[in-house]
Each structure stands twice: as structure tokens, then as C-alpha cells.
Design a protein around this motif. Structure first.
Motif, short mmCIF file in Angstrom:
data_model
loop_
_atom_site.label_atom_id
_atom_site.label_comp_id
_atom_site.label_asym_id
_atom_site.label_seq_id
_atom_site.Cartn_x
_atom_site.Cartn_y
_atom_site.Cartn_z
N THR A 6 0.83 -1.20 0.00
CA THR A 6 0.00 0.00 0.00
C THR A 6 0.86 1.26 0.00
O THR A 6 0.42 2.32 0.40
CB THR A 6 -0.92 0.02 1.24
OG1 THR A 6 -0.11 -0.08 2.42
CG2 THR A 6 -1.89 -1.15 1.22
N SER A 7 2.10 1.14 -0.49
CA SER A 7 3.05 2.25 -0.40
C SER A 7 2.83 3.32 -1.46
O SER A 7 3.26 4.45 -1.30
CB SER A 7 4.48 1.72 -0.50
OG SER A 7 4.69 1.03 -1.72
N ASN A 8 2.16 2.98 -2.57
CA ASN A 8 1.95 3.93 -3.66
C ASN A 8 0.62 4.63 -3.47
O ASN A 8 -0.45 4.04 -3.64
CB ASN A 8 1.99 3.19 -5.00
CG ASN A 8 1.86 4.14 -6.18
OD1 ASN A 8 1.61 5.34 -6.02
ND2 ASN A 8 2.04 3.61 -7.38
N ALA A 9 0.66 5.93 -3.15
CA ALA A 9 -0.56 6.67 -2.84
C ALA A 9 -1.45 6.85 -4.06
O ALA A 9 -2.63 7.18 -3.94
CB ALA A 9 -0.20 8.03 -2.26
N ASN A 10 -0.89 6.64 -5.26
CA ASN A 10 -1.68 6.80 -6.49
C ASN A 10 -2.24 5.47 -6.99
O ASN A 10 -2.82 5.41 -8.06
CB ASN A 10 -0.82 7.45 -7.58
CG ASN A 10 -1.66 8.14 -8.64
OD1 ASN A 10 -2.64 8.78 -8.32
ND2 ASN A 10 -1.26 8.00 -9.90
N HIS A 11 -2.05 4.43 -6.21
CA HIS A 11 -2.52 3.10 -6.60
C HIS A 11 -3.73 2.69 -5.77
O HIS A 11 -3.72 2.83 -4.55
CB HIS A 11 -1.41 2.06 -6.43
CG HIS A 11 -1.79 0.69 -6.90
ND1 HIS A 11 -2.42 -0.23 -6.09
CD2 HIS A 11 -1.66 0.09 -8.11
CE1 HIS A 11 -2.64 -1.33 -6.77
NE2 HIS A 11 -2.20 -1.17 -8.00
N VAL A 12 -4.77 2.21 -6.42
CA VAL A 12 -5.94 1.68 -5.73
C VAL A 12 -5.95 0.16 -5.89
O VAL A 12 -5.87 -0.35 -7.00
CB VAL A 12 -7.24 2.28 -6.30
CG1 VAL A 12 -8.46 1.62 -5.65
CG2 VAL A 12 -7.27 3.78 -6.06
N ARG A 13 -6.02 -0.53 -4.79
CA ARG A 13 -6.07 -2.00 -4.82
C ARG A 13 -7.54 -2.42 -4.82
O ARG A 13 -8.27 -2.16 -3.87
CB ARG A 13 -5.35 -2.60 -3.61
CG ARG A 13 -5.30 -4.13 -3.64
CD ARG A 13 -4.23 -4.65 -2.72
NE ARG A 13 -4.45 -4.26 -1.34
CZ ARG A 13 -5.18 -4.96 -0.47
NH1 ARG A 13 -5.77 -6.08 -0.84
NH2 ARG A 13 -5.32 -4.55 0.77
N ILE A 14 -7.97 -3.03 -5.92
CA ILE A 14 -9.35 -3.47 -6.05
C ILE A 14 -9.47 -4.91 -5.57
O ILE A 14 -8.72 -5.79 -6.00
CB ILE A 14 -9.83 -3.36 -7.51
CG1 ILE A 14 -9.72 -1.91 -8.00
CG2 ILE A 14 -11.28 -3.85 -7.62
CD1 ILE A 14 -10.09 -1.74 -9.46
N VAL A 15 -10.41 -5.13 -4.67
CA VAL A 15 -10.71 -6.48 -4.19
C VAL A 15 -11.95 -6.96 -4.93
O VAL A 15 -13.05 -6.46 -4.74
CB VAL A 15 -10.95 -6.48 -2.67
CG1 VAL A 15 -11.32 -7.88 -2.18
CG2 VAL A 15 -9.71 -5.97 -1.93
N ARG A 233 -7.58 3.60 -0.16
CA ARG A 233 -6.94 3.08 -1.36
C ARG A 233 -7.24 1.60 -1.59
O ARG A 233 -6.56 0.94 -2.38
CB ARG A 233 -5.42 3.32 -1.30
CG ARG A 233 -5.02 4.79 -1.44
CD ARG A 233 -5.41 5.35 -2.79
NE ARG A 233 -5.03 6.74 -2.98
CZ ARG A 233 -5.82 7.79 -2.69
NH1 ARG A 233 -7.03 7.59 -2.19
NH2 ARG A 233 -5.40 9.02 -2.89
N ILE A 234 -8.25 1.08 -0.92
CA ILE A 234 -8.70 -0.30 -1.13
C ILE A 234 -10.20 -0.25 -1.35
O ILE A 234 -10.94 0.29 -0.52
CB ILE A 234 -8.38 -1.22 0.07
CG1 ILE A 234 -6.92 -1.09 0.50
CG2 ILE A 234 -8.70 -2.67 -0.29
CD1 ILE A 234 -6.61 -1.77 1.82
N VAL A 235 -10.65 -0.80 -2.48
CA VAL A 235 -12.07 -0.72 -2.85
C VAL A 235 -12.54 -2.10 -3.30
O VAL A 235 -11.89 -2.75 -4.12
CB VAL A 235 -12.30 0.31 -3.97
CG1 VAL A 235 -13.79 0.38 -4.31
CG2 VAL A 235 -11.78 1.69 -3.56
N ASP A 236 -13.69 -2.53 -2.79
CA ASP A 236 -14.30 -3.78 -3.20
C ASP A 236 -15.24 -3.54 -4.39
O ASP A 236 -15.90 -2.51 -4.47
CB ASP A 236 -15.13 -4.38 -2.06
CG ASP A 236 -14.31 -4.76 -0.84
OD1 ASP A 236 -13.08 -4.58 -0.86
OD2 ASP A 236 -14.92 -5.23 0.14
N SER A 237 -15.32 -4.53 -5.27
CA SER A 237 -16.26 -4.47 -6.39
C SER A 237 -16.50 -5.87 -6.91
O SER A 237 -15.78 -6.81 -6.56
CB SER A 237 -15.71 -3.57 -7.51
OG SER A 237 -14.53 -4.13 -8.06
N ALA A 238 -17.52 -6.01 -7.75
CA ALA A 238 -17.85 -7.31 -8.32
C ALA A 238 -18.04 -7.18 -9.82
O ALA A 238 -18.76 -6.31 -10.29
CB ALA A 238 -19.12 -7.88 -7.69
#
Length: 312
Positions: A6-15, A233-238
Motif C-alpha cells: 500500500t506504499s503507492n498513494a496513487n494506486h488503488v487496490r481493487i478487491v 486506497r482499497i475498494v471492493d467491487s464485483a
């Protein structure tokens, strides 16, 4: 154990939660081979996390009764996480036997919702979760916690913010590596969503929080944008907007992964996800379910989409 970066503030990790949260309420039983193919397709799209299945009792979630067959058969990619939902120690035993490396546990911020969902109040749900997390951590597993009804409950209505923060804080204290805050019935609006997130971040590091919005009232993307501004910076989606909630009458599916990716790339955020591949997967799984996609992007042919966005 895989640890998300999670070190990159411009990156969103999609779950990507389609294979579990998205499919669990489908009435027609879906073949295990289709579920396995869906997970493998989503892995190929570039999602860093794909929630694979659930080890809840088949009596309560018959759609996912084949979890013992699905999880060992997926084509795991190095560095990816494939969490499975486990409700109790019996579920954990099954998951471990199937080769699990990451798990998720769940509760709600509403006693009324928990009583309808798992037949106990919040306090008892946390007592059930505690030994599951303790054993999982002892075995080196990564643990995600879900908090449902953070912006409203179909049974009690408004959910006090203090209840949301208390449950989030307790899950973190129990050892959850990440906590997903879920608007189960999709009633949230951007200002309330951001206020809820920021209140939780007073007790739990923002980097450990995720947001999970259903799109019942068409507010999911707006809520996500507001929470991105607040620092999540973490977002869930389907994929394809699959999902719903059997305990929330009329609740629509999760925000569609393809619509989310399009918005994020348009904001200049990095995801590592191939948008064309996600749209193709959304059309494919909806074809398997014999219905048209509900998401905006899946209804537009890839070659006609404008502006074009790459896997940022």
C-alpha cells in the motif's frame, strides 16, 4: 503469507468479490467449473485480490457448497490473494484442508442485522470470530474483516456511527490485517460515506481500511470518489455488478468492477487491471447466468468505448 503493498498513494487496490459475494445469492446452482473459470479469468484481468468462495454451511449458502472443490482447482498466480469467507472454526477447518492462505471473517454494525443473518448479536459474533482469527494468525494466514450495515440497516434503520467505529476497532484489535466497511443495502451518500470512513480511520490506520458499496440507490461510484478523497486506497467491487443481499429486500449488487476501473483510470489512479478483459469477463459470466449485464461499461463494445483507458 502475501502482504499487500500500500506504499503507492496513487494506486488503488481493487478487491474483486464477484465469485463469492456476487454469486452466493444466485438461485440456480452454478457449476463448479464455471466458478473456477470465473476466478481464473479475474486473475488474468490483473486484480490483486479475488475473493474465491465461502466455507459457510452449505445448508445456509447452498450456492457455495462446492467450496472444497473450487478452491484447490483454481490457477493461483504468484503474489495474488484469494481470501475465502469463514464463519467459525468448523469453516476454518474446511478451508485449511482445501489449502487456504487468506481468510475473511464477518459481522455487522447492527444487532438487528446480525440477529437475522447469523442469529446472534454483535458481541456474540465477535466472540465467535476471535478464535478463528487467533488460529488463522497462528497458521500464518492473512485475515480480512467485514463490517456490514455501516451506513444503514434494513431492520433497524439508522446505524449509530459509534457502533460502526466500535466494531471496526474491535476487529482490528483481534488481529484483522484489513477491514472492509460495507454499505450492505446501498443507502449511503458521499458525505455520510466519507464521514463514516474518517471516523473509522481515527482508530484504525487508513491503509488498513477498505470500502464496499452496493449500488441500490445509484450512489456507489460517488461514495467511492468521496472516500478516495479522504484517503482510502482499497475498494471492493464485483464483475458485472453481481450480488445482492438476501437479508436486505431490494438491495442491488455490488458496484461493478468495470465501471469502477473506468472511473479510477479516468482519475489518473493506477490499478494494474485490464479494463477490456474485465468487460469481456462481465459479459461472459452474465451469459453463463443467462441475462444481460447491468453495468454501464459491459453494455458498450470495447471498440466503441471513448475515451480509451489502458491498465493504468
Amino acid at each position: 503469507m502475501n502482504t499487500p503493498d500500500t506504499s503507492n498513494a496513487n494506486h488503488v487496490r481493487i478487491v474483486e468479490v464477484g465469485p463469492r459475494d456476487g454469486l452466493q445469492n444466485e438461485k440456480t446452482i452454478i457449476p463448479a467449473a464455471t466458478k473456477i473459470a470465473l476466478i481464473d479469468r479475474l486473475s488474468a484481468c490483473g486484480f490483486p485480490v479475488v475473493e474465491a468462495t465461502s466455507f459457510v454451511s452449505p445448508k445456509w449458502v447452498p450456492q457455495l457448497a462446492d467450496a472444497d472443490d473450487v478452491l484447490p482447482a483454481i490457477a493461483r498466480k504468484d503474489g495474488m490473494l484469494y481470501p475465502v469467507l469463514v464463519p467459525n472454526e468448523k469453516g476454518l477447518d474446511r478451508a485449511l484442508a482445501a489449502g487456504v492462505r487468506e481468510i475473511a471473517v464477518f459481522t455487522a454494525a447492527s444487532d438487528a442485522f446480525n440477529q437475522r443473518n447469523i442469529n446472534c448479536d454483535i458481541a456474540e459474533s465477535l466472540r465467535r470470530i476471535a478464535p478463528v482469527i487467533e488460529r488463522a494468525k497462528a497458521d500464518g494466514l492473512w485475515v480480512r474483516g467485514y463490517v456490514s450495515t455501516v451506513l444503514g440497516c434494513p431492520y433497524q434503520g439508522e446505524v449509530p456511527l459509534s457502533d460502526v467505529t466500535r466494531v471496526t476497532r474491535e476487529l482490528y484489535a483481534l488481529g484483522c490485517d484489513e477491514i472492509s466497511l460495507g454499505d450492505t443495502i446501498g443507502v449511503g451518500t458521499p458525505r455520510k460515506a466519507r464521514a463514516m470512513l474518517e471516523a473509522c480511520a481515527d482508530d484504525v490506520p487508513m491503509a488498513k481500511l477498505a470500502v464496499h458499496f452496493h449500488d441500490t440507490y445509484g450512489q456507489a461510484l460517488a461514495n467511492i470518489a468521496a472516500c478516495l478523497d479522504a484517503g482510502v486506497r482499497i475498494v471492493d467491487s464485483a464483475v458485472g455488478g453481481l450480488g445482492g443481499c438476501p437479508y436486505a429486500q431490494g438491495a442491488s449488487g455490488n458496484v461493478a468492477s468495470e465501471d469502477l476501473v473506468y472511473m479510477l483510470h479516468g482519475l489518473g489512479m493506477q490499478t494494474g487491471v485490464d479494463l477490456d478483459a474485465v468487460c469481456d469477463t462481465a459479459r461472459w459470466i452474465n451469459g453463463e447466468l443467462r441475462r444481460a449485464p447491468v453495468s454501464r461499461l459491459a453494455q458498450i463494445p470495447n471498440e466503441r468505448r471513448f475515451p480509451k483507458t489502458s491498465a493504468a
